[in-house]
Design an enzyme around this catalytic site. Structure first.
Site, mmCIF file in Angstrom:
data_model
loop_
_atom_site.group_PDB
_atom_site.id
_atom_site.type_symbol
_atom_site.label_atom_id
_atom_site.label_comp_id
_atom_site.label_asym_id
_atom_site.label_seq_id
_atom_site.Cartn_x
_atom_site.Cartn_y
_atom_site.Cartn_z
ATOM 1 N N ILE A 147 37.803 -31.412 -27.404
ATOM 2 C CA ILE A 147 38.417 -31.528 -26.077
ATOM 3 C C ILE A 147 39.020 -30.148 -25.843
ATOM 4 C CG2 ILE A 147 40.201 -32.593 -24.658
ATOM 5 C CD1 ILE A 147 39.805 -35.161 -26.276
ATOM 6 N N PRO A 148 38.432 -29.363 -24.959
ATOM 7 C CA PRO A 148 38.724 -27.930 -24.882
ATOM 8 C C PRO A 148 40.041 -27.559 -24.197
ATOM 9 C CG PRO A 148 37.102 -28.513 -23.243
ATOM 10 C CD PRO A 148 37.369 -29.763 -24.036
ATOM 11 N N CYS A 149 41.143 -27.872 -24.844
ATOM 12 C CA CYS A 149 42.441 -27.520 -24.281
ATOM 13 C C CYS A 149 42.629 -26.003 -24.226
ATOM 14 C CB CYS A 149 43.566 -28.194 -25.059
ATOM 15 S SG CYS A 149 43.584 -27.853 -26.816
ATOM 16 N N HIS A 150 41.831 -25.269 -24.998
ATOM 17 C CA HIS A 150 41.928 -23.804 -24.987
ATOM 18 C C HIS A 150 41.465 -23.208 -23.654
ATOM 19 C CE1 HIS A 150 37.912 -24.868 -26.526
ATOM 20 N NE2 HIS A 150 37.508 -23.782 -25.889
ATOM 21 N N ARG A 151 40.819 -23.993 -22.805
ATOM 22 C CA ARG A 151 40.320 -23.491 -21.520
ATOM 23 C C ARG A 151 41.345 -23.585 -20.400
ATOM 24 N NH1 ARG A 151 34.651 -26.593 -22.280
ATOM 25 N NH2 ARG A 151 33.889 -25.281 -23.979
#
Length: 176
Positions: free
Chosen positions: A140-144
């Site tokens: 789940i790409p929270c880094h984006r």
């Protein structure tokens, strides 16, 4: 993404876990028979395993790789594909995490933009809290998600790591 039906600290669940080596650091991944339920960067494997135990104190934990772990590891090689998740969260958290899954690799969005996407335009702070509670690093790409100002803010697993992941997604470092 299917919402987890976890009760009583994972009572009755059997969760397999394994360490996945990756270009941004090792990850401890855990999966039920339905999908990945937990993934953390593991700079200290015993600490990540302690987090898994704390998250699911009543589950039966087994140190064994599964097909779900191999599927998660493929994210480093393919940068795409479907990954089956079996996570728990409030309805709001699940909406936020789904919105993150809709952000294409190499793209960035602000907390406010994510709040609008989930139908709560004034909830940027609550979105930030939900992002901080993301149960599966990278998948789940929270880094984006970045600040409204365009500044790359903090990251649960180190700001430098977030920047390296984003650079990789943007194609600046194909051979990480």
């Amino acid at each position: 993404m299917t919402p987890g039906e976890y009760k009583n600290g994972g009572a009755g669940l059997q969760i397999h876990y394994s360490l996945i080596p990756g270009p941004f650091g090792d990850l401890l991944a855990a999966a039920t028979d339905k999908g990945i339920c937990f993934m953390r960067f593991s700079d200290a494997p015993s600490a990540a395993l302690d987090e898994l135990r704390a998250e699911y104190p009543n589950a039966r934990l087994i140190g064994q790789e599964t097909a779900f772990h191999r599927q998660a590891a493929d994210i480093f090689r393919t940068r795409c594909g479907r990954i089956t998740l079996h996570i728990k969260g409030t309805p709001f958290q699940l909406k936020v995490w789904q919105a993150l899954l809709d952000i294409p690799a190499g793209s960035l969005q602000s907390y406010g933009t994510v709040a609008q996407a989930v139908g709560s335009p004034n909830a940027a702070r609550a979105v930030g809290t939900a992002i901080g509670q993301n149960p599966v690093a990278l998948l789940i790409p929270c880094h984006r998600v970045i600040r409204e100002s365009g500044i790359i803010g903090g990251y649960r697993w180190q700001r430098g790591r977030k920047m390296a992941i984003l650079a990789h997604e943007l194609g600046d470092t194909d051979d990480v």
